[in-house]
Write a protein that holds these residues in place. Structure first.
Motif, mmCIF file in Angstrom:
data_model
loop_
_atom_site.group_PDB
_atom_site.id
_atom_site.type_symbol
_atom_site.label_atom_id
_atom_site.label_comp_id
_atom_site.label_asym_id
_atom_site.label_seq_id
_atom_site.Cartn_x
_atom_site.Cartn_y
_atom_site.Cartn_z
ATOM 1 N N ARG A 1 0.900 -0.968 -0.005
ATOM 2 C CA ARG A 1 0.084 -0.072 0.048
ATOM 3 C C ARG A 1 0.978 1.187 -0.024
ATOM 4 N NH1 ARG A 1 -3.848 -1.562 4.693
ATOM 5 N NH2 ARG A 1 -4.919 -3.415 3.757
ATOM 6 N N ALA A 2 1.843 1.323 0.965
ATOM 7 C CA ALA A 2 2.845 2.530 0.927
ATOM 8 C C ALA A 2 3.551 3.025 -0.486
ATOM 9 C CB ALA A 2 3.694 2.320 2.140
ATOM 10 N N THR A 3 3.913 1.720 -1.092
ATOM 11 C CA THR A 3 4.662 1.845 -2.116
ATOM 12 C C THR A 3 3.634 2.470 -3.400
ATOM 13 O OG1 THR A 3 5.939 -0.035 -1.829
ATOM 14 C CG2 THR A 3 5.926 0.638 -3.763
ATOM 15 N N LEU A 4 2.597 2.003 -3.488
ATOM 16 C CA LEU A 4 1.572 2.165 -4.423
ATOM 17 C C LEU A 4 1.022 3.689 -4.161
ATOM 18 C CD1 LEU A 4 -0.696 -0.978 -4.712
ATOM 19 C CD2 LEU A 4 1.221 -0.094 -6.610
ATOM 20 N N HIS A 5 0.535 4.050 -2.985
ATOM 21 C CA HIS A 5 0.210 5.254 -2.430
ATOM 22 C C HIS A 5 1.352 6.336 -2.660
ATOM 23 C CE1 HIS A 5 -3.879 3.895 -1.594
ATOM 24 N NE2 HIS A 5 -3.336 3.242 -0.311
ATOM 25 N N GLY A 6 2.440 6.110 -2.382
ATOM 26 C CA GLY A 6 3.629 6.907 -2.704
ATOM 27 C C GLY A 6 3.942 7.153 -4.178
ATOM 28 N N GLY A 7 3.520 6.301 -5.005
ATOM 29 C CA GLY A 7 3.772 6.516 -6.253
ATOM 30 C C GLY A 7 5.039 5.504 -6.600
ATOM 31 N N VAL A 8 5.581 5.025 -5.916
ATOM 32 C CA VAL A 8 6.751 4.526 -6.120
ATOM 33 C C VAL A 8 6.684 3.353 -7.236
ATOM 34 C CG1 VAL A 8 8.796 3.129 -5.285
ATOM 35 C CG2 VAL A 8 7.912 5.085 -3.902
ATOM 36 N N ASN A 9 7.676 3.378 -8.347
ATOM 37 C CA ASN A 9 7.315 2.244 -9.229
ATOM 38 C C ASN A 9 8.830 1.424 -9.539
ATOM 39 O OD1 ASN A 9 6.312 0.529 -11.216
ATOM 40 N ND2 ASN A 9 6.083 2.322 -12.659
ATOM 41 N N SER A 10 9.254 1.114 -8.303
ATOM 42 C CA SER A 10 10.723 0.611 -8.527
ATOM 43 C C SER A 10 10.678 -1.005 -8.862
ATOM 44 C CB SER A 10 11.638 0.770 -7.355
ATOM 45 O OG SER A 10 11.015 0.061 -6.393
ATOM 46 N N SER A 11 11.539 -1.371 -9.631
ATOM 47 C CA SER A 11 11.675 -2.769 -9.858
ATOM 48 C C SER A 11 13.258 -3.131 -9.711
ATOM 49 C CB SER A 11 11.462 -3.225 -11.367
ATOM 50 O OG SER A 11 10.004 -2.797 -11.628
ATOM 51 N N GLU A 12 13.479 -4.282 -9.016
ATOM 52 C CA GLU A 12 14.886 -4.685 -8.913
ATOM 53 C C GLU A 12 14.872 -6.120 -8.560
ATOM 54 O OE1 GLU A 12 16.037 -3.081 -4.925
ATOM 55 O OE2 GLU A 12 14.075 -3.301 -4.270
ATOM 56 N N MET A 13 16.228 -6.545 -8.604
ATOM 57 C CA MET A 13 16.563 -7.925 -8.179
ATOM 58 C C MET A 13 16.789 -7.950 -6.651
ATOM 59 S SD MET A 13 16.356 -9.493 -11.155
ATOM 60 C CE MET A 13 17.042 -10.951 -10.984
ATOM 61 N N ARG A 14 16.006 -8.923 -6.089
ATOM 62 C CA ARG A 14 16.032 -8.938 -4.468
ATOM 63 C C ARG A 14 16.122 -10.328 -4.157
ATOM 64 N NH1 ARG A 14 14.322 -4.578 -1.357
ATOM 65 N NH2 ARG A 14 13.822 -5.872 0.133
ATOM 66 N N ASN A 15 16.747 -10.653 -2.973
ATOM 67 C CA ASN A 15 16.529 -11.873 -2.497
ATOM 68 C C ASN A 15 15.283 -12.109 -1.673
ATOM 69 O OD1 ASN A 15 19.215 -12.843 -3.155
ATOM 70 N ND2 ASN A 15 20.132 -11.534 -1.410
ATOM 71 N N VAL A 16 14.737 -13.064 -2.070
ATOM 72 C CA VAL A 16 13.373 -13.408 -1.501
ATOM 73 C C VAL A 16 13.271 -14.699 -1.152
ATOM 74 C CG1 VAL A 16 12.212 -11.386 -2.797
ATOM 75 C CG2 VAL A 16 12.095 -13.515 -3.750
ATOM 76 N N ALA A 17 12.115 -14.942 -0.243
ATOM 77 C CA ALA A 17 11.625 -16.519 0.013
ATOM 78 C C ALA A 17 10.538 -16.762 -0.776
ATOM 79 C CB ALA A 17 11.913 -16.778 1.529
ATOM 80 N N VAL A 18 10.184 -17.786 -1.208
ATOM 81 C CA VAL A 18 8.957 -17.916 -1.807
ATOM 82 C C VAL A 18 8.087 -18.905 -1.150
ATOM 83 C CG1 VAL A 18 7.426 -18.332 -4.018
ATOM 84 C CG2 VAL A 18 9.534 -16.845 -3.985
#
Length: 186
Positions: free
Chosen positions: A36-53
């Motif tokens: 939510r914070a990302t969308l409401h702030g208009g941030v549109n970043s894309s990146e390679m990240r270490n994630v667990a799925v």
């Protein structure tokens, strides 16, 4: 002549603002908290990240061929699906994970959660594993796969139609581990 042109420009801006405000309120019920914070702030970043799925298969809630052919699902089954989704979402959120999807495919009913996609990644594998164990404990008929690694995380698509995605080898590995897991196994 310039007056109508000025009004035409202001009216769509006002509608856009009103629409954005109403969408923000209505959409919050369906958008993960961390996103939510990302969308409401208009941030549109894309990146390679270490994630667990985490992939969770619920074979007992799969849609049968008969249900597909008749395009009908019993209310009782829909209630079970909804309750499972709500409970797994609570579990994922309690371990700081985000719900990525609930879908139906050749593997049945699949719940997907991601850890570390929007926040810190240091404890993402541990949080994912704990979440997977909690979900497996809650749903003894589930099959759970967990994987960790570097994936693409961010918005994907055109400005008019896009989605928040997590893509990469380790997303596929989590799905494969889920398929190989026995019922009640992580």
């Amino acid at each position: 002549d310039s007056q109508p042109e000025t009004l035409d420009r202001k009216l769509p801006e006002k509608w856009s603002e009103l629409f954005t405000q109403r969408l923000a309120v209505a959409g919050d019920a369906y958008i993960p908290k961390a996103l939510r914070a990302t969308l409401h702030g208009g941030v549109n970043s894309s990146e390679m990240r270490n994630v667990a799925v985490v992939f969770v298969g619920l074979p007992d809630l799969a849609i049968s061929d008969d249900e597909l052919a008749s395009q009908t699902i019993s209310v009782a089954k829909l209630d079970k699906l909804n309750a499972a989704f709500v409970q797994m979402t609570r579990i994922a959120h309690s371990f700081q994970g985000e719900v990525r999807d609930l879908l139906f495919d050749d593997k049945g009913c699949i719940f997907i959660a991601v850890f570390g996609a929007l926040g810190t990644t240091e404890l993402a594998p541990l949080r994912a594993a704990r979440s997977a164990m909690a979900i497996s404990h809650e749903y003894s008929s589930s099959k759970v796969g967990v994987s960790f690694g570097t994936c693409f995380v961010g918005m994907c698509g055109s400005p008019k139609r896009h989605d928040f995605v997590v893509m990469g080898h380790d997303v596929n590995m989590a799905a494969r581990f889920m398929v190989c897991a026995g019922v009640g196994e992580v």
